[in-house]
Design a protein around this motif. Structure first.
Motif, PDB file in Angstrom:
ATOM      1  N   LYS A 203       0.826  -1.207   0.000  1.00  0.00           N
ATOM      2  CA  LYS A 203       0.000   0.000   0.000  1.00  0.00           C
ATOM      3  C   LYS A 203       0.862   1.259   0.000  1.00  0.00           C
ATOM      4  CE  LYS A 203      -3.902   2.155   2.394  1.00  0.00           C
ATOM      5  NZ  LYS A 203      -4.840   2.065   3.545  1.00  0.00           N
ATOM      6  N   ALA A 204       2.033   1.184   0.649  1.00  0.00           N
ATOM      7  CA  ALA A 204       2.936   2.334   0.729  1.00  0.00           C
ATOM      8  C   ALA A 204       3.795   2.493  -0.524  1.00  0.00           C
ATOM      9  CB  ALA A 204       3.825   2.218   1.956  1.00  0.00           C
ATOM     10  N   GLY A 205       3.663   1.577  -1.472  1.00  0.00           N
ATOM     11  CA  GLY A 205       4.408   1.704  -2.717  1.00  0.00           C
ATOM     12  C   GLY A 205       5.676   0.873  -2.793  1.00  0.00           C
ATOM     13  N   PHE A 206       5.771  -0.165  -1.963  1.00  0.00           N
ATOM     14  CA  PHE A 206       6.930  -1.053  -2.000  1.00  0.00           C
ATOM     15  C   PHE A 206       6.597  -2.344  -2.743  1.00  0.00           C
ATOM     16  CE2 PHE A 206       7.916   1.427   1.855  1.00  0.00           C
ATOM     17  CZ  PHE A 206       9.239   1.751   1.622  1.00  0.00           C
ATOM     18  N   GLU A 207       7.558  -2.836  -3.467  1.00  0.00           N
ATOM     19  CA  GLU A 207       7.496  -4.200  -3.997  1.00  0.00           C
ATOM     20  C   GLU A 207       8.083  -5.114  -2.937  1.00  0.00           C
ATOM     21  OE1 GLU A 207       9.682  -6.939  -7.379  1.00  0.00           O
ATOM     22  OE2 GLU A 207       9.542  -4.770  -7.678  1.00  0.00           O
ATOM     23  N   VAL A 208       7.305  -6.071  -2.460  1.00  0.00           N
ATOM     24  CA  VAL A 208       7.744  -6.926  -1.355  1.00  0.00           C
ATOM     25  C   VAL A 208       8.704  -7.992  -1.887  1.00  0.00           C
ATOM     26  CG1 VAL A 208       7.029  -8.506   0.460  1.00  0.00           C
ATOM     27  CG2 VAL A 208       5.613  -6.511  -0.087  1.00  0.00           C
ATOM     28  N   GLU A 209       9.925  -7.980  -1.369  1.00  0.00           N
ATOM     29  CA  GLU A 209      10.928  -8.956  -1.776  1.00  0.00           C
ATOM     30  C   GLU A 209      11.063 -10.083  -0.754  1.00  0.00           C
ATOM     31  OE1 GLU A 209      14.509  -6.724  -2.469  1.00  0.00           O
ATOM     32  OE2 GLU A 209      13.770  -5.903  -4.375  1.00  0.00           O
ATOM     33  N   THR A 210      10.851  -9.765   0.509  1.00  0.00           N
ATOM     34  CA  THR A 210      10.905 -10.770   1.576  1.00  0.00           C
ATOM     35  C   THR A 210       9.810 -10.476   2.577  1.00  0.00           C
ATOM     36  OG1 THR A 210      13.314 -11.033   1.391  1.00  0.00           O
ATOM     37  CG2 THR A 210      12.291 -11.752   3.447  1.00  0.00           C
ATOM     38  N   ALA A 211       9.027 -11.484   2.919  1.00  0.00           N
ATOM     39  CA  ALA A 211       8.016 -11.383   3.980  1.00  0.00           C
ATOM     40  C   ALA A 211       7.826 -12.789   4.512  1.00  0.00           C
ATOM     41  CB  ALA A 211       6.707 -10.807   3.447  1.00  0.00           C
ATOM     42  N   GLU A 212       8.508 -13.098   5.608  1.00  0.00           N
ATOM     43  CA  GLU A 212       8.529 -14.480   6.071  1.00  0.00           C
ATOM     44  C   GLU A 212       8.863 -14.574   7.558  1.00  0.00           C
ATOM     45  OE1 GLU A 212      11.675 -15.647   3.392  1.00  0.00           O
ATOM     46  OE2 GLU A 212      13.124 -15.740   5.043  1.00  0.00           O
ATOM     47  N   ASN A 213       8.669 -15.761   8.088  1.00  0.00           N
ATOM     48  CA  ASN A 213       9.067 -16.092   9.453  1.00  0.00           C
ATOM     49  C   ASN A 213      10.580 -16.284   9.462  1.00  0.00           C
ATOM     50  OD1 ASN A 213       9.527 -17.217  11.967  1.00  0.00           O
ATOM     51  ND2 ASN A 213       8.038 -18.863  11.752  1.00  0.00           N
ATOM     52  N   SER A 214      11.286 -15.543  10.302  1.00  0.00           N
ATOM     53  CA  SER A 214      12.742 -15.671  10.351  1.00  0.00           C
ATOM     54  C   SER A 214      13.189 -16.991  10.961  1.00  0.00           C
ATOM     55  CB  SER A 214      13.350 -14.518  11.161  1.00  0.00           C
ATOM     56  OG  SER A 214      13.132 -14.717  12.553  1.00  0.00           O
ATOM     57  N   GLY A 215      12.316 -17.625  11.760  1.00  0.00           N
ATOM     58  CA  GLY A 215      12.669 -18.867  12.432  1.00  0.00           C
ATOM     59  C   GLY A 215      13.530 -18.667  13.674  1.00  0.00           C
ATOM     60  N   ARG A 216      13.755 -17.429  14.069  1.00  0.00           N
ATOM     61  CA  ARG A 216      14.667 -17.142  15.180  1.00  0.00           C
ATOM     62  C   ARG A 216      13.977 -17.004  16.532  1.00  0.00           C
ATOM     63  NH1 ARG A 216      19.718 -14.974  13.244  1.00  0.00           N
ATOM     64  NH2 ARG A 216      19.687 -14.612  10.989  1.00  0.00           N
ATOM     65  N   PHE A 217      12.644 -16.817  16.535  1.00  0.00           N
ATOM     66  CA  PHE A 217      11.990 -16.399  17.766  1.00  0.00           C
ATOM     67  C   PHE A 217      12.052 -17.455  18.875  1.00  0.00           C
ATOM     68  CE2 PHE A 217       8.479 -15.077  20.534  1.00  0.00           C
ATOM     69  CZ  PHE A 217       8.735 -13.723  20.634  1.00  0.00           C
ATOM     70  N   SER A 218      11.662 -18.674  18.571  1.00  0.00           N
ATOM     71  CA  SER A 218      11.627 -19.701  19.619  1.00  0.00           C
ATOM     72  C   SER A 218      13.019 -20.024  20.167  1.00  0.00           C
ATOM     73  CB  SER A 218      10.943 -20.971  19.097  1.00  0.00           C
ATOM     74  OG  SER A 218      10.766 -21.896  20.154  1.00  0.00           O
ATOM     75  N   PRO A 219      14.033 -20.247  19.315  1.00  0.00           N
ATOM     76  CA  PRO A 219      15.373 -20.480  19.878  1.00  0.00           C
ATOM     77  C   PRO A 219      15.861 -19.322  20.744  1.00  0.00           C
ATOM     78  CG  PRO A 219      15.310 -21.078  17.552  1.00  0.00           C
ATOM     79  CD  PRO A 219      14.017 -20.386  17.848  1.00  0.00           C
ATOM     80  N   ALA A 220      15.537 -18.103  20.329  1.00  0.00           N
ATOM     81  CA  ALA A 220      15.969 -16.940  21.104  1.00  0.00           C
ATOM     82  C   ALA A 220      15.294 -16.913  22.466  1.00  0.00           C
ATOM     83  CB  ALA A 220      15.655 -15.656  20.335  1.00  0.00           C
ATOM     84  N   MET A 221      13.975 -17.139  22.509  1.00  0.00           N
ATOM     85  CA  MET A 221      13.254 -17.121  23.780  1.00  0.00           C
ATOM     86  C   MET A 221      13.771 -18.195  24.733  1.00  0.00           C
ATOM     87  SD  MET A 221      11.171 -14.773  24.421  1.00  0.00           S
ATOM     88  CE  MET A 221      10.936 -13.282  23.460  1.00  0.00           C
ATOM     89  N   ASN A 222      14.100 -19.364  24.193  1.00  0.00           N
ATOM     90  CA  ASN A 222      14.674 -20.421  25.037  1.00  0.00           C
ATOM     91  C   ASN A 222      16.014 -19.986  25.616  1.00  0.00           C
ATOM     92  OD1 ASN A 222      12.532 -22.172  24.580  1.00  0.00           O
ATOM     93  ND2 ASN A 222      13.517 -23.162  22.833  1.00  0.00           N
ATOM     94  N   SER A 223      16.792 -19.287  24.801  1.00  0.00           N
ATOM     95  CA  SER A 223      18.093 -18.793  25.252  1.00  0.00           C
ATOM     96  C   SER A 223      17.928 -17.750  26.358  1.00  0.00           C
ATOM     97  CB  SER A 223      18.855 -18.194  24.070  1.00  0.00           C
ATOM     98  OG  SER A 223      20.041 -17.565  24.500  1.00  0.00           O
TER      99      SER A 223
END
Length: 299
Positions: free
Chosen positions: A217-237
């Motif tokens: 909507k803001a005029g960007f072409e989306v190149e990446t939009a995804e789950n990084s996969g980092r959240f759960s390992p980080a929270m455990n740490s």
């Protein structure tokens, strides 16, 4: 007749998707700009630095450098960070990704002062500047940056479209926006959302697709939009740090308040469980600003 049925199904599906509303904290005053500034002017900031390091975001330098690689951000470029906290991400981009210069904007005076001090201590004061203002009222010129960056910080913005619109205003045509944020995953109940948003002082939490829609909507072409996969390992740490490695340090930051320490552990256990179940994730996003002739806003 088959075509009619398919068309009707598509209309119904579209209406169902559009009727979904972003999960919003019921008590918005509890997540006001003043409430967030208060959190980051007190022990909470120090607790996050204890478990995360001085970059205060999930993934730290490794995540920042992954974003820079995906967005092709590096030498010869000038960037802006909106909601920069102490500027750890900017120092990483300048020192490790070779970015020429950065301007960081943050509303909380104490973290800006800390950022300036640390930047000077690292000898980067000529390349990194700070503005102590609301990121939505930053005063930066239009089309003045090669990229706009943020790490796990737009979660504090009540209207996330406005911060993305600011990024679109500041970045040059063809430039990039790159950021991560705490995102709703799958299966988060309303009750869990309210507890989580209140705990984190977040006014609202979008999904990956909702953020992607805002970028378009803001005029960007989306190149990446995804789950990084980092959240759960980080929270455990982080939970491991607070329960087993840095117990003394955490209790000292909380002024030896045992009740406050026990609540801290309970809060992190709650977030770690949400992360394990995929209900809260870290989203990673890269968008390219379309040239003026290419822009067509999408809803």
């Amino acid at each position: 007749m088959v075509f009619v049925r398919i068309a009707a199904w598509l209309v119904a599906f579209s209406s169902l998707w559009c009727s979904r509303t972003m999960k919003i904290l019921q008590d918005q005053e509890a997540a006001s700009a003043d409430a967030v500034a208060k959190c980051y002017s007190g022990p909470e900031q120090k607790v996050w630095e204890l478990v995360m390091g001085k970059q205060i975001d999930i993934g730290g330098a490794s995540s920042t450098l992954e974003l820079a690689e995906r967005a092709h951000v590096g030498p010869g470029m000038k960037g802006v960070e909106l909601n920069c906290n102490n500027g750890g991400g900017m120092r990483c981009l300048v020192r490790l990704a070779g970015v020429d210069s950065m301007i960081g904007v943050d509303l909380t005076k104490s973290v800006v002062e800390t950022g300036r001090q640390r930047t000077e201590e690292e000898g980067l004061g000529d390349k990194i500047k700070f503005i102590n203002k609301n990121s939505l009222e930053n005063g930066l010129p239009d089309a003045s940056a090669d990229f706009v960056y943020s790490k796990d910080a737009w979660c504090y913005m009540p209207d996330k479209q406005l911060i993305i619109d600011q990024a679109a205003r500041i970045v040059k045509p063809g430039g990039k926006v790159m950021f991560t944020d705490w995102i709703e995953g799958e299966g988060l109940s309303d009750a869990e959302a309210q507890k989580f948003l209140s705990l984190m002082t977040f006014p609202a939490i979008p999904t990956v697709e909702e953020y992607a829609q805002m970028l378009r909507k803001a005029g960007f072409e989306v190149e990446t939009a995804e789950n990084s996969g980092r959240f759960s390992p980080a929270m455990n740490s982080y939970l491991h740090m607070l329960k087993l490695q840095a117990v003394y340090d955490a209790k000292k930051l909380l002024n030896w308040d045992e009740e406050a320490y026990n609540k801290l552990i309970s809060d992190f256990e709650f977030m770690a469980q949400l992360a394990k179940e995929g209900k809260i994730i870290q989203g990673m996003f890269v968008g390219r600003k379309r040239a003026t002739s290419d822009v067509h806003h999408e809803i």
